[in-house]
Structure formats: structure tokens, C-alpha cells
Design a protein around this motif. Structure first.
Motif, PDB file in Angstrom:
ATOM      1  N   UNK A  74      35.705  -0.122   3.745  1.00 11.39           N
ATOM      2  CA  UNK A  74      36.241   0.488   4.961  1.00 11.39           C
ATOM      3  C   UNK A  74      37.397  -0.349   5.478  1.00 11.39           C
ATOM      4  N   UNK A  75      38.362   0.334   6.080  1.00  9.53           N
ATOM      5  CA  UNK A  75      39.531  -0.323   6.654  1.00  9.53           C
ATOM      6  C   UNK A  75      39.675   0.154   8.087  1.00  9.53           C
ATOM      7  N   UNK A  76      39.916  -0.769   9.001  1.00 12.26           N
ATOM      8  CA  UNK A  76      40.091  -0.359  10.389  1.00 12.26           C
ATOM      9  C   UNK A  76      40.575  -1.492  11.260  1.00 12.26           C
ATOM     10  N   UNK A  77      40.877  -1.136  12.497  1.00 18.19           N
ATOM     11  CA  UNK A  77      41.355  -2.113  13.478  1.00 18.19           C
ATOM     12  C   UNK A  77      40.677  -1.823  14.811  1.00 18.19           C
ATOM     13  N   UNK A  78      39.752  -2.670  15.250  1.00 18.26           N
ATOM     14  CA  UNK A  78      39.088  -2.413  16.535  1.00 18.26           C
ATOM     15  C   UNK A  78      40.052  -2.413  17.713  1.00 18.26           C
ATOM     16  N   UNK A  79      41.211  -3.057  17.554  1.00 15.42           N
ATOM     17  CA  UNK A  79      42.191  -3.078  18.636  1.00 15.42           C
ATOM     18  C   UNK A  79      42.957  -1.769  18.764  1.00 15.42           C
ATOM     19  N   UNK A  80      42.756  -0.846  17.814  1.00 18.91           N
ATOM     20  CA  UNK A  80      43.378   0.475  17.894  1.00 18.91           C
ATOM     21  C   UNK A  80      42.326   1.573  18.036  1.00 18.91           C
ATOM     22  N   UNK A  81      41.170   1.225  18.590  1.00 15.67           N
ATOM     23  CA  UNK A  81      40.111   2.205  18.840  1.00 15.67           C
ATOM     24  C   UNK A  81      40.426   2.916  20.150  1.00 15.67           C
ATOM     25  N   UNK A 112      50.623  -9.926  25.020  1.00 14.45           N
ATOM     26  CA  UNK A 112      50.453  -9.940  26.470  1.00 14.45           C
ATOM     27  C   UNK A 112      49.549  -8.801  26.919  1.00 14.45           C
ATOM     28  N   UNK A 113      49.695  -7.643  26.276  1.00 14.14           N
ATOM     29  CA  UNK A 113      48.843  -6.493  26.596  1.00 14.14           C
ATOM     30  C   UNK A 113      47.411  -6.753  26.156  1.00 14.14           C
ATOM     31  N   UNK A 114      47.249  -7.279  24.944  1.00 18.62           N
ATOM     32  CA  UNK A 114      45.919  -7.445  24.351  1.00 18.62           C
ATOM     33  C   UNK A 114      45.868  -8.796  23.644  1.00 18.62           C
ATOM     34  N   UNK A 115      45.556  -9.867  24.364  1.00 18.62           N
ATOM     35  CA  UNK A 115      45.601 -11.211  23.772  1.00 18.62           C
ATOM     36  C   UNK A 115      44.727 -11.366  22.528  1.00 18.62           C
ATOM     37  N   UNK A 116      43.616 -10.635  22.434  1.00 20.59           N
ATOM     38  CA  UNK A 116      42.740 -10.763  21.270  1.00 20.59           C
ATOM     39  C   UNK A 116      43.377 -10.212  20.006  1.00 20.59           C
ATOM     40  N   UNK A 117      44.498  -9.486  20.140  1.00 27.14           N
ATOM     41  CA  UNK A 117      45.113  -8.833  18.981  1.00 27.14           C
ATOM     42  C   UNK A 117      46.362  -9.564  18.491  1.00 27.14           C
ATOM     43  N   UNK A 152      48.919   4.400  33.656  1.00 29.96           N
ATOM     44  CA  UNK A 152      48.586   3.293  32.758  1.00 29.96           C
ATOM     45  C   UNK A 152      47.955   2.184  33.594  1.00 29.96           C
ATOM     46  N   UNK A 153      46.649   2.077  33.661  1.00 34.91           N
ATOM     47  CA  UNK A 153      45.703   2.962  32.978  1.00 34.91           C
ATOM     48  C   UNK A 153      45.598   4.310  33.695  1.00 34.91           C
ATOM     49  N   UNK A 154      45.124   5.310  32.966  1.00 37.70           N
ATOM     50  CA  UNK A 154      44.989   6.651  33.529  1.00 37.70           C
ATOM     51  C   UNK A 154      43.994   6.616  34.683  1.00 37.70           C
ATOM     52  N   UNK A 155      44.178   7.475  35.657  1.00 37.84           N
ATOM     53  CA  UNK A 155      43.411   7.408  36.880  1.00 37.84           C
ATOM     54  C   UNK A 155      41.912   7.534  36.715  1.00 37.84           C
ATOM     55  N   UNK A 156      41.474   8.304  35.693  1.00 32.31           N
ATOM     56  CA  UNK A 156      40.025   8.507  35.547  1.00 32.31           C
ATOM     57  C   UNK A 156      39.346   7.398  34.749  1.00 32.31           C
ATOM     58  N   UNK A 157      40.103   6.382  34.335  1.00 34.62           N
ATOM     59  CA  UNK A 157      39.499   5.242  33.629  1.00 34.62           C
ATOM     60  C   UNK A 157      38.931   4.285  34.668  1.00 34.62           C
ATOM     61  N   UNK A 158      37.680   4.495  35.041  1.00 32.03           N
ATOM     62  CA  UNK A 158      37.091   3.754  36.163  1.00 32.03           C
ATOM     63  C   UNK A 158      35.988   2.801  35.749  1.00 32.03           C
ATOM     64  N   UNK A 159      35.690   2.706  34.461  1.00 27.47           N
ATOM     65  CA  UNK A 159      34.656   1.782  33.998  1.00 27.47           C
ATOM     66  C   UNK A 159      35.306   0.709  33.125  1.00 27.47           C
ATOM     67  N   UNK A 160      34.644  -0.437  32.949  1.00 32.39           N
ATOM     68  CA  UNK A 160      35.219  -1.470  32.073  1.00 32.39           C
ATOM     69  C   UNK A 160      35.522  -0.947  30.667  1.00 32.39           C
ATOM     70  N   UNK A 161      34.646  -0.084  30.140  1.00 36.42           N
ATOM     71  CA  UNK A 161      34.860   0.423  28.779  1.00 36.42           C
ATOM     72  C   UNK A 161      36.089   1.322  28.705  1.00 36.42           C
ATOM     73  N   UNK A 218      38.629   1.391  30.818  1.00 36.33           N
ATOM     74  CA  UNK A 218      39.833   0.607  31.085  1.00 36.33           C
ATOM     75  C   UNK A 218      40.226  -0.217  29.861  1.00 36.33           C
ATOM     76  N   UNK A 219      39.247  -0.739  29.143  1.00 35.73           N
ATOM     77  CA  UNK A 219      39.545  -1.491  27.920  1.00 35.73           C
ATOM     78  C   UNK A 219      40.206  -0.584  26.890  1.00 35.73           C
ATOM     79  N   UNK A 220      39.752   0.664  26.807  1.00 33.33           N
ATOM     80  CA  UNK A 220      40.379   1.590  25.865  1.00 33.33           C
ATOM     81  C   UNK A 220      41.812   1.908  26.280  1.00 33.33           C
ATOM     82  N   UNK A 221      42.064   2.021  27.580  1.00 33.45           N
ATOM     83  CA  UNK A 221      43.426   2.251  28.058  1.00 33.45           C
ATOM     84  C   UNK A 221      44.335   1.082  27.696  1.00 33.45           C
ATOM     85  N   UNK A 222      43.812  -0.135  27.766  1.00 31.16           N
ATOM     86  CA  UNK A 222      44.608  -1.300  27.375  1.00 31.16           C
ATOM     87  C   UNK A 222      44.927  -1.246  25.876  1.00 31.16           C
ATOM     88  N   UNK A 223      43.934  -0.847  25.072  1.00 34.04           N
ATOM     89  CA  UNK A 223      44.198  -0.706  23.629  1.00 34.04           C
ATOM     90  C   UNK A 223      45.237   0.381  23.377  1.00 34.04           C
TER      91      UNK A 223
END
Length: 653
Positions: free
Chosen positions: A246-253, A296-301, A488-497, A499-504
Motif C-alpha cells: 500500500x502507498x499513501x500519505x496521512x498528511x493528505x487524508x 508552516x501549515x503542517x509541521x509534521x509533514x 480556511x478552516x471552513x466554518x463547520x469544522x468545529x472539532x479537533x478532528x 480542524x486537523x483535516x482542514x489544515x491538511x
């Protein structure tokens, strides 16, 4: 083995191609050459005899990706033998063979859920605005992707904090009626293909054995986008074997909102304890300056660059969205005059509705452009509005029909409202062209608009795309527009999960740029007939900081990694203001309040308290010293720097 398969590969890529590990997980960052590695691994195994080409299956998420994979494999000497396709295509092929072998009349495959839902749902609910069928279809698709049956829906939707178009209990009933109506008609939908094939693999040992014999070597691209029903299907095809890569990038989920579960990638080792993991962390796409913005957007990446230096990215603000669009159109035209092809440039935005103003600006500037995916006309709520117009009884004035759509937009959430308002704007454009506007005339006009928006993939046009649509693509120059709070982030992104996806998602947008990256936002934006003050995205400060991170440029991999570590340290939460001059801090707050009143924006839009505390602590005496402080990038220093320095100087005197 043909040594040409290893030409141009770095050590990590070579390891991914040559490893005999099974299973193998390749974590491939943005621009790290994952498609090259995956196709060369398949070719290596076929050519050295460790995999039989007729028993190889390469799974992708789009027909285009499958076609590209087949083309690359053919160029590597593996011709017309490896099966490459989507989960849905393979499941449907296997089900059709099974139905034929067992003399079962195959059900009809529905192209859309809308016709069935249209029979089950009223056009309006309790005298309110028209029902948006796409909202119900999306909720059913989410449930099926997570293998949630109607009886389980209310519990699972509540646990997942879903916001269905009606209360969860009512949505469960609609879902059940939808399934019953399909059974009555002998119809299945695209989601059923995966569910039915998974059921067959679980329940029919002979069928499962045949498929596992046919496909013995499995390869999956974009594994971070796999959802539970696809993972169940993959497990059924794999059986007890371990021949899986399998090939993938969790930072692009970026699709978990639609059922994808990136933990299948991030927790791959738990499912397969013997799996090996190879990391591809060298970026071949973007300049070091673009990658600094991405980190700067995603330091883990953070990734190691291989390209040479490029120009520093820019961050700018404009008075409104029209000024932003016109300025970007002007920049596109200048770049083209300087030799950049139209097709090497793109404008990326968060929502479909935002593309309309850029399309208008480009056409005004005579810039050929394409809205990737059809943009506004492909938005589910707009499709519903078009379907409603097609069903409309004759005799009702055109403006009355459009007024109904405007009423729907008024009650819709912001991200859906924008698409409908953009559609209403298109109706107004049509009215201006047709002296006797009518519904049939408008629908015919829309066909010409759609044709204008859909040149071939190789067309010489500027791409206008949403962040989601841009995934997997790249351009020489990229403009990331609309960097505003609520988008950015979109207004309905109100949970940590979420918001994290919006950052990705922003990370995906930034990493589409090869050489030049330009970010911008509008200080006012029109919604309906109102011009609303806007504030910058809360993530804009770190982007500005990355733009002004000095001129020292790393010259080696080790230098770059040290630089990334330094940048990450700067981005960690920092306590400032403990030694701030209280009187200076109060003076700065008074200045900020006056500036906010003068510009009619909230005070925090000017500066956050932490930024003012940093100024009161450092007492800067020059613009460069201001740039060294958190929350102060080139845009804000250019706009407010003189005023800040004047307040500091007045206190010092």
C-alpha cells in the motif's frame, strides 16, 4: 532485473522498489514520486518472476489514475497484463461474472440516487424552502461507506456528530424507505457494488477462492483514502495471504468527512504486525521556499527538497473578492507574457462557489480558463436546483422560479449557500442576455456554459479548482485565494478532528506549487446582496512568518533538516508578554481599538492580544524588528508597522 528500473531513484525509493517485505507500507509525502515507485515495484516483481502479471491487481481511486498506471507499466515493459482499476469497477466486474455463472438476472445499476429520493421526499417540507435531495444522498453514501445499515444509522450518526438534513431518527426512516424502494424496483446503486461484493466474498467460499486465485498480488494507491467498506473488500480479496503493498500519505487524508478512514494507513502495523514501512520524504516537486510554507501549515509533514531555490512566496490582502480576483488575473497575464504557459498556472480556493468570481475576472482579461470539475454546476445543491427547474410546470415566471432558489440559499449553511448564490448570479447573467427569459431558455444556456468549462485535460488553460479537486495535480505557479476565517478552516469544522483535516487540506493546496506560490484574502466579501467584513484565516500568521523567515538558504540535506527543526521550534506555542510594559501594552490596545473602529472590523482582526504583548515586551524600533515577532508578517507590518512603531516610540519618550 533490468537496472533501468532503478535509474534516478534515491535510496528510500530503491528500498521501496526492491524490498521483499510482505506486506509493505510506503509512506510517500507530497511530491515524493509515489506513482513512479509503485509502478516500478510492480514492474520489478513481474520482471524478476516474483509476481505473475496476470495475477496482479493495482487498485486506484479514479479511472484517470488507473489509466496513468497502465501507461507507465507499458513503458516499463509490462504490457496489457496487469489489472489496474477502481474498487467499484472491479467489484462490478466480479459481481456481473457471478450473476452470469449462477443464472441470476442482474439488477439495474442506478446512475444516481436522486430519482428514487425524488419519489420518497416532498419538494418542500412544512412549507419551507425546497428539499435538497443531495443532502439526503450524501448522508446515505456516508452510511454505506461506513457499513452502517438503516437500523444502525441513528446511533452511529449521533456518535459521529453528523448533521443530517433532518433529525437522525427521521433520516434513518428515509434511508430504510430508500433501500426498500430499490429492492422493489430491482435496482442497486454504486455503493451497493462494494457491499454486495464484500458479502459474496464472506458468504460464498467458492467465489472467494476464485477471486483470490485470480488476484494474488495486491497493490493499493492513495491508501489514506480507503473507507471501511473498501477495506473490507480488500481484506476479502486478500484472504489469509500477505502479498500486499500500500502507498499513501496521512498528511493528505482529506476525505474522512465522506467516510474515508486514514487509520487504515496510520495503524497498518497493527493490522499486519510483520509489515515493513518505507518513508519517502524527499520532495521532487516544490522549491525549498514553497516547502517552508508547507511546513508552516503542517509541521509534521516537513520534507527535504531536491529542487533549487525559487522566489519567496507572497501573502497579500485585497479590499474585496473582486479586487482579489482582478489582481490575480493581472498576475496570470503578466506571467504568461513572460513565458509561462496558461496550463502551468492555477487558482485554488476552498469552495466551489469561490471559483465564479475568478472565472469572471479571467474572461474579462481574456485569459483562457477551466473550472475543474464543473464547479458551481456540479455542486449537489445546484444539481438539485436544476432538476427542480426541469420538473417545473410551465407558466410560472422565470424570476419566480429563481426566487424559490434564492429562498433555499437563504436557509442553507454557508458552504452550500455560496454555490446556490453563485447559481442565482448565473441566472441573472442569463436574464441580462435574454430579453424574454424562461426556464427552458436558461437550461439551454447552461449547456453552453458547461461546454465552455470543459475542455480536454491537455487544454492550454488556467485551472480554477477547489483544494479537494487539486489533489494529485501540480503547477508551476499557484495562487491560493480566499484565506479567510470561515473558509480556511471552513466554518463547520468545529472539532479537533475536522480542524486537523482542514489544515491538511490547506497543506495539499500549498504543495501543488512547484516554483511560485501566492496566497491572498479579501477584507470584504459579498454574500447575496450584502458586503460582509472578513478576517484573515487564523493560520495566516504562520504563513506570513514562513515568507519572512530570512534569506539564509540551506545548501545540503543536513542543513535543510536543521532548518526545518528550527522552523518547527518557532511554530511551537510560545509564552510571550510576561515582561511586557503594562503602560505600553495598554497604549497599544487603545490604538488597536481606534484602528478597528476606523476600519469597521473586530479588534482581533487588527492584532491578537498575544501579538500586542510581544510588541510591548520587545519594544521594536524598526520594521525588521517587528518582523521578528510572532503574529507580524510582511502584510501586517506594511499596513500597521509605522503606527505600531510610533506608539512604541511615544511611550519610550
Amino acid at each position: 532485473m533490468d537496472e533501468r528500473l532503478l535509474d534516478g531513484l534515491n535510496p528510500a525509493q530503491r528500498e521501496a522498489v526492491l524490498s521483499d517485505a510482505a506486506p509493505l507500507c510506503i509512506l510517500a509525502g507530497a511530491g515524493s514520486g509515489k506513482t513512479r515507485v509503485l509502478t516500478r515495484r510492480i514492474a520489478r516483481r513481474v520482471l524478476d518472476g516474483s509476481a505473475e502479471p496476470g495475477h496482479v491487481l493495482a487498485l486506484t481511486f479514479t479511472r484517470k489514475a488507473a489509466g496513468e498506471m497502465r501507461t507507465r507499466l507499458t513503458a516499463l515493459g509490462v504490457r496489457d497484463q496487469v489489472a489496474a482499476g477502481t474498487f467499484h469497477a472491479l467489484a462490478y466486474a466480479q459481481l456481473r461474472r457471478r450473476w452470469a455463472d449462477t443464472n441470476v438476472q442482474p439488477p439495474t445499476l442506478a446512475e444516481s440516487k436522486m430519482p428514487i429520493l425524488g419519489r420518497l421526499l416532498p419538494r418542500r417540507r412544512d412549507g419551507g424552502p425546497p428539499v435538497v435531495f443531495a443532502d439526503y444522498a450524501s448522508e446515505i453514501e456516508w452510511a454505506k461507506a461506513r457499513m452502517v445499515r438503516p437500523a444502525q444509522y441513528e446511533r452511529e450518526a449521533t456518535a459521529a456528530r453528523r448533521t443530517p438534513p433532518v433529525p437522525a431518527a427521521d433520516m434513518a426512516g428515509i434511508y430504510e424507505r430508500y433501500e426498500e424502494e430499490k429492492r422493489r424496483r430491482g435496482v442497486i446503486d454504486f455503493d451497493d457494488l462494494l457491499l454486495l461484493c464484500g458479502d459474496a466474498l464472506d458468504d460464498d467460499a467458492e467465489f472467494a477462492a476464485a477471486q483470490r486465485w485470480r488476484f494474488r498480488h495486491l497493490f493499493v494507491d492513495e491508501f489514506q483514502d480507503v473507507n471501511p467498506v473498501q477495506h473490507r473488500l480488500l481484506t476479502g480479496w486478500l484472504g489469509e495471504r500477505l502479498d500486499l503493498c500500500v502507498v499513501g500519505d496521512p498528511n493528505q487524508a482529506i476525505y474522512s468527512w465522506n467516510g474515508a478512514d486514514p487509520t487504515f494507513l496510520t495503524q497498518f502495523g497493527r493490522r499486519f504486525p510483520t509489515a515493513a514501512v518505507v518513508h519517502l520524504d524527499t520532495n521532487y516537486r516544490s522549491s525549498p521556499q514553497v516547502l517552508r510554507m508547507a511546513a508552516a501549515v503542517l509541521p509534521t509533514a516537513a520534507m527535504t527538497p531536491s529542487r533549487g531555490d525559487g522566489p519567496a512566496p507572497t501573502v497579500r490582502s485585497y479590499d474585496n473578492e473582486h479586487a482579489e480576483a482582478n489582481a490575480i488575473a493581472g498576475a496570470l497575464a503578466r506571467a504568461h507574457r513572460n513565458g509561462t504557459r496558461w496550463s502551468s498556472m492555477a487558482v485554488l480556493v476552498r469552495t466551489n462557489a469561490q471559483t465564479l468570481v475568478f472565472e469572471t475576472a479571467c474572461k474579462k482579461a481574456k485569459i483562457p480558463c477551466r473550472v475543474r470539475g464543473g464547479a458551481v454546476l456540479d455542486a449537489p445543491e445546484v444539481k438539485d436546483a436544476i432538476a427542480g427547474l426541469q420538473r417545473a410546470r410551465p407558466g410560472v415566471p422565470f424570476r419566480a422560479r429563481i426566487a424559490d432558489i434564492e429562498a433555499t440559499a437563504a436557509d442553507a449553511p454557508p458552504e452550500r449557500r455560496q454555490d446556490l448564490e453563485a447559481f442565482v448570479a448565473m441566472a441573472s447573467e442569463y436574464e441580462a442576455l435574454d430579453g424574454a427569459p424562461s426556464v427552458p431558455g436558461f437550461l439551454s444556456w447552461l449547456k453552453t456554459v458547461r461546454n465552455d468549462r470543459a475542455p480536454g485535460d491537455n487544454a492550454e488553460v488556467v485551472e480554477l479548482a477547489t483544494f479537494h479537486r487539486a489533489k494529485g495535480l501540480e503547477w508551476h505557479i499557484v495562487f491560493v485565494a480566499g484565506l479567510e476565517r470561515g473558509l480556511i478552516p471552513i466554518g463547520h469544522a468545529t472539532t479537533p478532528a475536522t480542524e486537523a483535516e482542514e489544515r491538511r487540506l490547506l497543506y495539499v493546496a500549498v504543495t501543488r506549487a512547484r516554483v511560485e506560490l501566492h496566497c491572498s484574502w479579501a477584507e470584504r466579501r459579498t454574500f447575496g446582496t450584502k458586503s460582509i467584513p472578513r478576517s484573515p484565516s487564523p493560520w495566516l500568521d504562520v504563513l506570513e512568518d514562513a515568507c519572512s523567515a530570512g534569506d539564509a538558504r540551506p545548501t545540503s540535506s543536513a542543513d535543510w533538516k536543521r532548518r526545518i527543526a528550527s522552523e518547527k521550534a518557532k511554530l511551537r506555542p510560545r509564552r510571550v508578554g510576561s515582561a511586557a510594559d503594562p503602560a505600553l501594552l495598554e497604549a497599544l490596545k487603545v490604538w488597536r481599538a481606534n484602528a478597528a473602529r476606523a476600519t469597521k472590523v473586530p479588534a482581533y482582526v487588527i492584532f491578537h492580544d498575544t501579538t500586542l504583548a510581544a510588541v510591548a515586551e520587545a519594544r521594536p524600533a524598526s520594521p525588521q524588528e517587528l518582523l521578528d515577532l510572532p503574529g507580524l508578517g510582511p502584510v501586517k507590518v506594511a499596513r500597521y508597522g509605522d503606527a505600531l512603531l510610533a506608539v512604541v516610540a511615544q511611550r519610550a519618550s
